[in-house]
Motif scaffolding. Structure first.
Motif, PDB file in Angstrom:
ATOM      1  N   CYS A 154       0.822  -1.221   0.000  1.00 13.97           N
ATOM      2  CA  CYS A 154       0.000   0.000   0.000  1.00 13.97           C
ATOM      3  C   CYS A 154       0.848   1.261   0.000  1.00 13.97           C
ATOM      4  CB  CYS A 154      -0.920   0.007   1.217  1.00 13.97           C
ATOM      5  SG  CYS A 154      -2.093  -1.360   1.281  1.00 13.97           S
ATOM      6  N   TYR A 194      -7.129   3.643   5.701  1.00 13.40           N
ATOM      7  CA  TYR A 194      -7.880   2.445   5.300  1.00 13.40           C
ATOM      8  C   TYR A 194      -8.805   2.757   4.123  1.00 13.40           C
ATOM      9  CZ  TYR A 194     -11.628  -0.891   5.095  1.00 13.40           C
ATOM     10  OH  TYR A 194     -12.564  -1.770   4.621  1.00 13.40           O
ATOM     11  N   ASP A 195      -9.582   3.826   4.244  1.00 11.21           N
ATOM     12  CA  ASP A 195     -10.541   4.217   3.206  1.00 11.21           C
ATOM     13  C   ASP A 195     -10.024   5.464   2.495  1.00 11.21           C
ATOM     14  OD1 ASP A 195     -12.742   4.784   1.661  1.00 11.21           O
ATOM     15  OD2 ASP A 195     -14.089   5.211   3.332  1.00 11.21           O
ATOM     16  N   ARG A 232      -8.243  -0.443   1.838  1.00 14.77           N
ATOM     17  CA  ARG A 232      -9.421  -1.225   1.439  1.00 14.77           C
ATOM     18  C   ARG A 232      -9.384  -1.560  -0.042  1.00 14.77           C
ATOM     19  NH1 ARG A 232     -14.249   2.373   1.329  1.00 14.77           N
ATOM     20  NH2 ARG A 232     -13.263   2.854  -0.672  1.00 14.77           N
ATOM     21  N   ALA A 253      -6.630  -4.081  -0.953  1.00 14.53           N
ATOM     22  CA  ALA A 253      -6.951  -5.433  -0.481  1.00 14.53           C
ATOM     23  C   ALA A 253      -8.030  -6.075  -1.343  1.00 14.53           C
ATOM     24  CB  ALA A 253      -7.385  -5.375   0.984  1.00 14.53           C
ATOM     25  N   LEU A 254      -9.076  -5.323  -1.649  1.00 14.12           N
ATOM     26  CA  LEU A 254     -10.144  -5.859  -2.490  1.00 14.12           C
ATOM     27  C   LEU A 254      -9.634  -6.217  -3.880  1.00 14.12           C
ATOM     28  CD1 LEU A 254     -13.069  -3.469  -1.486  1.00 14.12           C
ATOM     29  CD2 LEU A 254     -12.954  -5.935  -1.060  1.00 14.12           C
ATOM     30  N   LYS A 262      -8.472  -3.738   9.803  1.00 13.58           N
ATOM     31  CA  LYS A 262      -9.389  -2.776   9.201  1.00 13.58           C
ATOM     32  C   LYS A 262     -10.161  -3.393   8.036  1.00 13.58           C
ATOM     33  CE  LYS A 262      -9.653   1.086  10.149  1.00 13.58           C
ATOM     34  NZ  LYS A 262     -10.497   1.810  11.152  1.00 13.58           N
ATOM     35  N   THR A 263      -9.490  -4.263   7.267  1.00 13.95           N
ATOM     36  CA  THR A 263     -10.141  -4.824   6.073  1.00 13.95           C
ATOM     37  C   THR A 263     -11.190  -5.870   6.395  1.00 13.95           C
ATOM     38  OG1 THR A 263      -8.489  -6.581   5.747  1.00 13.95           O
ATOM     39  CG2 THR A 263      -8.060  -4.451   4.677  1.00 13.95           C
ATOM     40  N   CYS A 264     -11.271  -6.304   7.642  1.00 14.99           N
ATOM     41  CA  CYS A 264     -12.231  -7.364   7.979  1.00 14.99           C
ATOM     42  C   CYS A 264     -13.672  -6.939   7.767  1.00 14.99           C
ATOM     43  CB  CYS A 264     -12.022  -7.820   9.420  1.00 14.99           C
ATOM     44  SG  CYS A 264     -10.550  -8.838   9.650  1.00 14.99           S
TER      45      CYS A 264
END
Length: 209
Positions: A42, A63-64, A68, A71-72, A101-103
């Motif tokens: 990242c 994260y956002d 995110r 990861a996606l 965070k991605t969970c």
């Protein structure tokens, strides 16, 4: 991994990215875990050396949307191009925070985090690090070092309250934060514990991936 493997691990590195031994760890997991392994950077090649003000740097990679979306995209690639149907995640230091965070967006089959840095959540983003750790719904393997926060240790009430009954915590009391990716492998104790952490990861993968 073998071309027929339907399993994969996504790795999130620490703040040293590819300057650490993350790629060697990825190769080892692919070979011994018989799975595909994808490393997500990242930070786009940057490391702590490029950003002496770590807090500001972390704020620039939130994260956002950064973590995110990366990861996606990684999980989508594995499913579309490799035919994977079971994906776990492993995060080192900062990577442990990133995975937690991605969970909310990804159904990881398992999470592994040596020396996790959930403390980034309150320090950088004003959140709750314990709540973040406890938000991970899947089986979790934590491997804290001696100087990691008390709540990441096996007997802490915070870890004991993890939501999944298959969570395991192994305390590496002779190690310091960051040992798996950056410790001197010429040190016999370091080599012993790095290899032990990787074997614990493989065993956990065999049970839950």
């Amino acid at each position: 991994a073998t071309s027929t493997s339907k399993k994969a691990m996504v790795l999130f590195p620490d703040i040293w990215s590819f300057k650490s031994r993350i790629l060697k760890i990825a190769d080892w997991l692919a070979q011994h875990g018989s799975c595909h392994v994808l490393v997500i950077d990242c930070f786009r090649g940057d490391t702590k050396d490029d950003h002496p003000d770590m807090k500001t740097w972390f704020q620039s990679v939130p994260y956002d949307p950064n973590v995110r979306d990366d990861a996606l995209a990684g999980v989508s690639y594995l499913k579309r191009n490799k035919g994977v149907d079971s994906v776990g995640a492993m995060g080192f230091c900062w990577g442990g925070w990133a995975i937690a965070k991605t969970c909310e967006a990804i159904d990881w089959k398992l999470v592994v985090s040596p020396h996790p840095s959930f403390k980034i959540e309150p320090w950088v983003f004003g959140g709750d690090d314990v709540a973040l750790m406890q938000s991970i719904p899947c089986p979790v393997l934590l491997m804290p070092a001696s100087n990691d926060p008390p709540y990441t240790k096996p007997d802490s009430p915070e870890f004991q309250a993890m939501p999944n009954k298959h969570c395991i915590c192994i305390h590496f009391a002779d190690m310091k934060h960051g040992w798996t990716t950056r410790g001197d492998m010429g040190d016999p104790a370091m080599k012993r514990d790095v290899e032990a952490a990787l074997q614990h990861t493989i065993d956990f993968m065999r049970n839950h991936l």
